[in-house]
Design a protein around this motif. Structure first.
Motif, mmCIF file in Angstrom:
data_model
loop_
_atom_site.group_PDB
_atom_site.id
_atom_site.type_symbol
_atom_site.label_atom_id
_atom_site.label_comp_id
_atom_site.label_asym_id
_atom_site.label_seq_id
_atom_site.Cartn_x
_atom_site.Cartn_y
_atom_site.Cartn_z
ATOM 1 N N ALA A 218 0.830 -1.196 0.000
ATOM 2 C CA ALA A 218 0.000 0.000 0.000
ATOM 3 C C ALA A 218 0.868 1.251 0.000
ATOM 4 C CB ALA A 218 -0.914 0.005 1.220
ATOM 5 N N CYS A 219 0.389 2.269 -0.748
ATOM 6 C CA CYS A 219 1.136 3.515 -0.872
ATOM 7 C C CYS A 219 1.471 4.113 0.490
ATOM 8 C CB CYS A 219 0.320 4.531 -1.677
ATOM 9 S SG CYS A 219 0.667 4.416 -3.428
ATOM 10 N N ARG A 220 0.468 4.059 1.405
ATOM 11 C CA ARG A 220 0.663 4.685 2.701
ATOM 12 C C ARG A 220 1.780 3.970 3.468
ATOM 13 N NH1 ARG A 220 -3.663 3.838 6.704
ATOM 14 N NH2 ARG A 220 -5.092 4.133 4.973
ATOM 15 N N ASP A 221 1.825 2.633 3.330
ATOM 16 C CA ASP A 221 2.857 1.862 4.023
ATOM 17 C C ASP A 221 4.242 2.190 3.460
ATOM 18 O OD1 ASP A 221 1.041 0.741 5.648
ATOM 19 O OD2 ASP A 221 0.815 -1.116 4.488
ATOM 20 N N ILE A 222 4.312 2.350 2.137
ATOM 21 C CA ILE A 222 5.602 2.694 1.530
ATOM 22 C C ILE A 222 6.064 4.046 2.053
ATOM 23 C CG2 ILE A 222 6.811 3.215 -0.613
ATOM 24 C CD1 ILE A 222 4.918 1.392 -2.069
ATOM 25 N N ALA A 223 5.131 5.027 2.054
ATOM 26 C CA ALA A 223 5.491 6.368 2.492
ATOM 27 C C ALA A 223 5.976 6.351 3.934
ATOM 28 C CB ALA A 223 4.289 7.300 2.351
ATOM 29 N N ARG A 224 5.265 5.585 4.788
ATOM 30 C CA ARG A 224 5.602 5.588 6.211
ATOM 31 C C ARG A 224 6.920 4.853 6.469
ATOM 32 N NH1 ARG A 224 5.013 1.840 9.653
ATOM 33 N NH2 ARG A 224 3.722 0.628 8.262
ATOM 34 N N ALA A 225 7.056 3.668 5.867
ATOM 35 C CA ALA A 225 8.185 2.816 6.223
ATOM 36 C C ALA A 225 9.433 3.102 5.395
ATOM 37 C CB ALA A 225 7.790 1.352 6.083
ATOM 38 N N HIS A 226 9.284 3.711 4.215
ATOM 39 C CA HIS A 226 10.463 3.851 3.362
ATOM 40 C C HIS A 226 10.789 5.277 2.946
ATOM 41 C CE1 HIS A 226 10.818 -0.463 3.177
ATOM 42 N NE2 HIS A 226 9.506 -0.507 2.998
ATOM 43 N N VAL A 227 9.764 6.050 2.573
ATOM 44 C CA VAL A 227 10.064 7.408 2.129
ATOM 45 C C VAL A 227 10.391 8.307 3.323
ATOM 46 C CG1 VAL A 227 9.211 9.445 0.921
ATOM 47 C CG2 VAL A 227 8.658 7.169 0.065
ATOM 48 N N ALA A 228 9.564 8.217 4.399
ATOM 49 C CA ALA A 228 9.746 9.115 5.544
ATOM 50 C C ALA A 228 11.126 8.977 6.199
ATOM 51 C CB ALA A 228 8.626 8.909 6.553
ATOM 52 N N PRO A 229 11.590 7.745 6.510
ATOM 53 C CA PRO A 229 12.925 7.659 7.128
ATOM 54 C C PRO A 229 14.012 8.228 6.226
ATOM 55 C CG PRO A 229 11.812 5.537 7.214
ATOM 56 C CD PRO A 229 10.978 6.423 6.364
ATOM 57 N N ALA A 232 13.971 11.850 6.368
ATOM 58 C CA ALA A 232 14.239 12.370 7.714
ATOM 59 C C ALA A 232 15.719 12.674 7.917
ATOM 60 C CB ALA A 232 13.769 11.373 8.762
ATOM 61 N N ILE A 233 16.589 11.946 7.199
ATOM 62 C CA ILE A 233 18.026 12.120 7.431
ATOM 63 C C ILE A 233 18.483 13.554 7.149
ATOM 64 C CG2 ILE A 233 20.323 11.340 6.740
ATOM 65 C CD1 ILE A 233 18.973 8.569 6.247
ATOM 66 N N PRO A 234 18.151 14.106 5.955
ATOM 67 C CA PRO A 234 18.561 15.498 5.732
ATOM 68 C C PRO A 234 17.915 16.465 6.716
ATOM 69 C CG PRO A 234 17.193 14.705 3.921
ATOM 70 C CD PRO A 234 17.571 13.523 4.737
ATOM 71 N N ASP A 297 24.040 13.206 16.341
ATOM 72 C CA ASP A 297 24.842 12.065 15.919
ATOM 73 C C ASP A 297 24.156 10.760 16.318
ATOM 74 O OD1 ASP A 297 26.993 11.249 14.574
ATOM 75 O OD2 ASP A 297 28.459 11.550 16.172
ATOM 76 N N LEU A 298 23.623 10.730 17.546
ATOM 77 C CA LEU A 298 22.948 9.528 18.041
ATOM 78 C C LEU A 298 21.654 9.265 17.270
ATOM 79 C CD1 LEU A 298 23.545 9.859 21.872
ATOM 80 C CD2 LEU A 298 24.432 8.095 20.352
ATOM 81 N N ILE A 299 20.900 10.346 16.976
ATOM 82 C CA ILE A 299 19.648 10.173 16.226
ATOM 83 C C ILE A 299 19.942 9.616 14.835
ATOM 84 C CG2 ILE A 299 17.671 11.381 15.213
ATOM 85 C CD1 ILE A 299 17.802 13.349 17.498
ATOM 86 N N TYR A 300 20.991 10.155 14.214
ATOM 87 C CA TYR A 300 21.439 9.666 12.919
ATOM 88 C C TYR A 300 21.596 8.162 12.918
ATOM 89 C CZ TYR A 300 23.111 13.412 9.921
ATOM 90 O OH TYR A 300 23.211 14.445 9.063
ATOM 91 N N ARG A 301 22.353 7.691 13.910
ATOM 92 C CA ARG A 301 22.646 6.261 13.972
ATOM 93 C C ARG A 301 21.378 5.456 14.188
ATOM 94 N NH1 ARG A 301 28.440 6.210 14.858
ATOM 95 N NH2 ARG A 301 28.829 8.426 14.749
ATOM 96 N N ALA A 302 20.421 6.059 14.916
ATOM 97 C CA ALA A 302 19.179 5.341 15.178
ATOM 98 C C ALA A 302 18.346 5.205 13.902
ATOM 99 C CB ALA A 302 18.381 6.052 16.259
ATOM 100 N N ILE A 303 18.349 6.260 13.037
ATOM 101 C CA ILE A 303 17.484 6.170 11.859
ATOM 102 C C ILE A 303 18.209 5.651 10.637
ATOM 103 C CG2 ILE A 303 15.797 7.909 12.570
ATOM 104 C CD1 ILE A 303 17.189 9.911 10.857
ATOM 105 N N ASP A 304 19.527 5.688 10.632
ATOM 106 C CA ASP A 304 20.245 5.209 9.454
ATOM 107 C C ASP A 304 21.269 4.155 9.845
ATOM 108 O OD1 ASP A 304 21.455 4.768 7.099
ATOM 109 O OD2 ASP A 304 22.004 6.842 6.696
ATOM 110 N N PRO A 305 20.890 2.865 9.731
ATOM 111 C CA PRO A 305 21.788 1.800 10.175
ATOM 112 C C PRO A 305 23.075 1.721 9.368
ATOM 113 C CG PRO A 305 19.800 0.898 9.154
ATOM 114 C CD PRO A 305 19.629 2.368 9.198
#
Lengths: 312, 264
Positions: A218-229, A232-234, A297-305
């Protein structure tokens, strides 16, 4: 993870010690006799040499560089920022009072920046390369080139002098924050728009998105799980950079709008050659800055493995 | 790209030729004609001391752009040196230099520049020192990052095996590969220096009167904001135009480099 946090804190400690040393060294080697400056500030007349020597001893300036540095840094570790060399009062309460004006301004500026940039970036990326997109890019480029103090003066000229809608200087009522916050916020909006725009475009262009879509996710699932993270990094990067901008911007903006915040505190302290105050502002802003960057720095590591622990 | 280049060239020309184009002496005080409105004799009017604003703007271009050039090039040299030594000088040098870089990055740079320039006493020398000391770190980071990525390249390994002196390797094999990235950083830092010079001038810690510098001109004009508001417009517009031209040039440069990398 614990090792990582300890490592980051140790590194922050090294950096802050260096920052304190650099600050102290600068003021120690500054031209002019600080004891004479104290004497002038307190007595406002020419005083005998014996009094100046006494003041020098009181301020802990008669020993060598390292002795004076330790005498300043040791109380700092327990949060004692020393006393103003001009008034003799504790610096910390004054600094807190100044921050109580600067913090709301910085937050309001951040809010104005978000309110402008978020819709702008979303609308602009709907059709990349379209006229709205090009407008947004142009506005962002222009916004990044306007010095905050000039923008502030223009806003005062228009809204306070010409139209008389808003108060220009001081901080007596909550309305006084509007013009400074807008001045600060427009600068923030420029860089937010730029980075949000490229972040969203980048996240949308990821090759795995069409694959998910074709598999029927589902589009909403893609947006939530893949596009948003991904987007979020920038955004996290921007918040790190923006803190510096907000602090410096606040210094300039407060000077124009005569707000009694950190900027006026710093400029006043420099002009009075009140070195304990200057040191306090510099070390305090370095502390804020380093702590904030560590959290980022810590947030970065949490959202970008992909950012491994070994990159600490 | 071409229009951006034209804009940048225009400002470069102004920076070099500005003073010769100026119709009047920028420091000539003429109380009889103070705060004149724009007209034939004084294109943009005169300031509170009767000095010609156009001439001051044109002379100011040399102050702003010239000083910004000196500051950004000094930062480029220091930062590149630090970054290369960190990349090539072994683990201890790397650690020490990068923590030093972090230390200088720990201050919001304009705050640090205000403190340095203010404490050392207002003047052009302390202005240059303040903005250089707070402006070399980004070059060091980029130089080190690119430098480290070059370590395993064939020609670098060959040079090392051939027993070439590390300084020579740095100069002949690392520096050329760094230049394009450093140029992009340089345009950003050049714009930052123009903004920094005018900000310090505006706070009264920069170039001192009677020298015509854009920030100092704004500080003077601010007092007469109510009677002659137009005066405040010109120095600000000069700064914005200049910084915009530099930033756009930098963006175009970066896009071109990214394109080149993409084709490779």
């Amino acid at each position: 993870m614990t090792g990582l946090v300890v490592g980051l804190i140790l590194r922050a400690g090294v950096v802050l010690t260096g920052a304190a040393l650099a600050t102290f060294a600068l003021l120690w080697h500054a031209p002019g006799d600080p004891a004479l400056a104290i004497a002038l500030a307190r007595f406002d007349t020419v005083v005998p040499a014996a009094v100046i020597d006494q003041l020098r001893a009181e301020a802990g300036l008669d020993g060598g560089f390292w002795q004076a540095f330790l005498a300043w840094v040791a109380p700092l570790l327990v949060g004692d920022f020393g006393q103003s060399s001009v008034t003799g009062r504790d610096v910390w309460p004054d600094l807190v009072r100044a921050m109580s004006y600067t913090l709301p301004l910085a937050l309001a500026g951040l809010l104005v920046g978000l309110i402008i940039s978020l819709p702008l970036a979303l609308v602009a990326t709907r059709r990349p390369g379209g006229w709205l997109d090009r407008c947004a890019v142009g506005v962002a480029a222009l916004g990044a080139s306007i010095p905050a103090y000039w923008l502030g003066l223009l806003l005062i000229m228009l809204f306070a002098v010409r139209l008389g809608w808003l108060p220009a200087t001081g901080a007596r009522t909550p309305v006084h924050i509007v013009l400074p916050a807008v001045t600060l916020g427009l600068g923030v909006a420029a860089s937010f728009t730029r980075i949000l725009r490229s972040g969203i475009l980048d996240a949308r262009a990821q090759p795995f998105l069409p694959a998910f879509r074709r598999r029927g996710v589902a589009c909403r699932d893609i947006a939530r799980a893949h596009v948003a993270p991904h987007a979020a990094i920038p955004v996290v990067t921007v918040f790190g950079l923006e803190l510096a901008f907000l602090l410096e911007g606040a210094v300039m903006v407060e000077t124009i709008f005569a707000r009694p915040g950190l900027g006026s505190f710093l400029v006043g302290a420099i002009e009075a050659r009140d070195f304990p105050k200057v040191q306090a502002v510099v070390v305090f802003s370095a502390l804020l800055f380093v702590t904030f960057n560590m959290i980022i720095d810590l947030i970065y590591r949490a959202i970008d493995p992909r950012i491994g622990e070994h990159n600490a | 790209m071409r229009s951006v280049g034209g804009l940048a060239a225009l400002f470069l020309l102004l920076g070099i030729a500005g003073p010769w184009l100026a119709p009047h002496d920028p420091t000539q005080i003429n109380i009889a004609h103070r705060l004149s409105p724009p007209g034939a004799e004084w294109l943009l009017g005169t300031d509170a001391l009767g000095r010609d604003i156009v001439s001051r703007l044109l002379h100011g271009a040399r102050w702003s752009l010239g000083l910004a050039f000196v500051i950004s090039v000094a930062g480029l040299c220091i930062g590149t040196l630090v970054g290369l030594v960190a990349a090539l000088g072994g683990r201890l040098a790397d650690w020490a230099l990068m923590r030093t870089t972090d230390t200088f990055l720990a201050f919001p740079d304009l705050v640090a520049a205000v403190v340095i320039a203010g404490v050392l006493g207002a003047g052009t020398g302390s202005l240059i020192f303040a903005l250089t000391v707070t402006g070399w770190m980004r070059y060091a980071r980029v130089a080190r990052a690119v430098g480290v990525s070059l370590h395993s390249r064939g020609y670098v390994v060959q040079a090392r095996l051939a027993g070439l002196w590390p300084a020579a390797i740095a100069f002949w094999h690392y520096l050329p590969s760094l230049l394009s990235s450093l140029m992009v950083v340089w345009t950003g830092m050049f714009a930052r220096a123009v903004l920094g010079i005018s900000a310090l001038g505006f706070l009264g810690f920069g170039v001192q009167p009677p020298s015509p510098e854009w920030g100092t001109m704004l500080l003077d004009a601010r007092i007469h904001m109510r009677s002659t508001p137009l005066q405040m417009l010109w120095p600000g517009l000069a700064v914005v135009g200049c910084v915009l031209a530099i930033n756009l040039t930098g963006d175009a440069l970066r896009d071109r480099l990214a394109e080149k990398d993409g084709h490779r």
